[in-house]
Write a protein that holds these residues in place. Structure first.
Motif, mmCIF file in Angstrom:
data_model
loop_
_atom_site.group_PDB
_atom_site.id
_atom_site.type_symbol
_atom_site.label_atom_id
_atom_site.label_comp_id
_atom_site.label_asym_id
_atom_site.label_seq_id
_atom_site.Cartn_x
_atom_site.Cartn_y
_atom_site.Cartn_z
ATOM 1 N N GLY A 194 2.178 2.793 4.438
ATOM 2 C CA GLY A 194 1.263 1.875 4.006
ATOM 3 C C GLY A 194 0.315 1.486 5.176
ATOM 4 N N PRO B 158 2.113 5.705 -2.994
ATOM 5 C CA PRO B 158 2.336 7.237 -2.503
ATOM 6 C C PRO B 158 3.966 7.555 -2.390
ATOM 7 N N ALA C 133 0.883 -1.159 0.025
ATOM 8 C CA ALA C 133 0.098 -0.090 0.310
ATOM 9 C C ALA C 133 0.776 1.246 -0.065
ATOM 10 N N ARG D 151 -6.858 2.633 7.458
ATOM 11 C CA ARG D 151 -7.954 3.864 7.331
ATOM 12 C C ARG D 151 -8.952 3.056 6.314
ATOM 13 N N LEU E 2 -2.574 3.762 5.715
ATOM 14 C CA LEU E 2 -3.398 3.704 4.768
ATOM 15 C C LEU E 2 -4.293 2.522 4.823
#
Length: 366
Positions: free
Chosen positions: A80, A60, A56, A86, A83
């Motif tokens: 990650g 980004p 993840a 979330r 993220l």
């Protein structure tokens, strides 16, 4: 319908990185939502063991593929993990469910005190009707990242929380006799004993571009769980809802025996031996066949640096581990005791040396 699934009251579900993310990294919201919808539909308590933190964090950070160096892996996991949580928090909130993050390292499953504390945390989350989401603490751990997959962790967590079922979700829909892409490979619906795996080739690598596990780690996880009395279902993530509903899809690994004592399971599967005690043939027979304690007279050599209370492997004359136990002596003490009877040692050194090297209550056969 599979009764092992429909009658389960506590289920551990493990999902791999490739089932949650795109091939280039980054979470796929539709995949996360589909998984959560399947988990929320079951009436059983659920513990989710989820990979995906490193994957993840790739997009980004502008990374096109999983990094090989440890520092960048840890940086990606740091980005990650937030993220990932979330995404799970938002998805479970649609079902009015609360999630709790539990990050574990090797110490948390190999040190007895940590192991008990992890159990209390998970147990309390379940009592509060929260969904524990477990992952390896990749931001600080090293060995887990090199090991590279959460399959073994999921099996240990399943035993830790006394689960009734372990579900391993992957990018393949079950166990095959060979590469699923080959027409000669045959799907296996049930594994009832190790003999059923005799003609199965599980050495092929995993297909995922961002995951690191393969079929070997999943079969090993199934072995750990089934020997602790927990059946295992292996299938693909898109089939999660059907599997949890009890449909006969994927591969069911039947449990091999009743649930052992938690302490002996921990000793066999969740500890790392700190040393080795070499046994003569008579001692091997006494330990393995008669389930006797290990005495100094049956030990021929000592390897490693360990303290009293540490786990050690007991090996036969060929060097093959036959048992693991908690030793009652420091490594430095043992060489002068080898080959001598406890009565002789007590007479010369005092009653404290009349004790066993490994008591049978602190010993598990491998």
């Amino acid at each position: 319908m599979r009764e092992q699934v429909t009658e389960a009251r506590r289920i551990v579900v493990k999902v791999g990185s490739s089932s949650l993310t795109t091939a280039t990294g980054g979470l796929d919201a539709s995949r996360v939502d589909a998984l959560v919808d399947a988990l929320a539909a079951t009436q059983a308590e659920v513990v989710l063991v989820s990979s995906g933190a490193i994957a993840a964090g790739l997009a980004p950070l502008g990374l096109s593929r999983r990094p090989r160096d440890l520092a960048t892996q840890q940086a990606a996991a740091s980005v990650g993990q937030g993220l990932l949580m979330r995404a799970y928090n938002d998805a479970f909130a649609r079902h009015d469910r609360v999630v709790g993050q539990v990050l574990l390292t090797v110490d948390d499953v190999t040190r007895r005190a940590h192991y008990r504390n992890a159990y209390r945390t998970l147990r309390r989350l379940l009592d509060l009707r929260a969904v524990p989401i477990v992952n390896e603490n990749d931001t600080v751990a090293t060995e887990e990242i090199r090991f590279g997959d959460n399959d073994r962790l999921a099996a240990l967590v399943a035993a830790l929380v006394h689960a009734d079922l372990l579900v391993l979700l992957s990018d393949v829909d079950g166990l095959y006799t060979g590469d699923p892409a080959l027409p000669t490979s045959r799907a296996i619906s049930d594994v009832r004993s190790p003999d059923d795996l005799a003609n199965v080739d599980i050495r092929r690598p995993g297909k995922a571009g961002v995951g690191t596990g393969g079929m070997v780690t999943k079969v090993e996880a199934a072995r750990i769980a089934t020997t602790s009395g927990i059946p295992v279902v292996l299938t693909s993530a898109p089939q999660a809802a059907r599997v949890l509903a009890g449909e006969e899809i994927g591969t069911l690994f039947h449990r091999l025996r009743e649930r052992p004592q938690a302490r002996l399971f921990w000793l066999a599967h969740a500890t790392s031996p700190r040393g080795r005690l070499h046994l003569d043939a008579g001692a091997v027979q006494a330990v393995v066949r008669r389930h006797a304690s290990l005495l100094p007279a049956g030990i021929t050599a000592v390897d490693g640096r360990f303290a009293a209370g540490d786990p050690v492997d007991l090996v036969d004359v060929g060097g093959v581990p036959v048992a693991r136990g908690l030793v009652n002596y420091d490594a430095a003490e043992l060489p002068t005791l080898l080959g001598r009877s406890t009565l002789e040692l007590a007479a010369e050194l005092g009653p404290a040396y009349e004790r066993e090297v490994v008591h049978r209550d602190d010993l598990v056969l491998l």
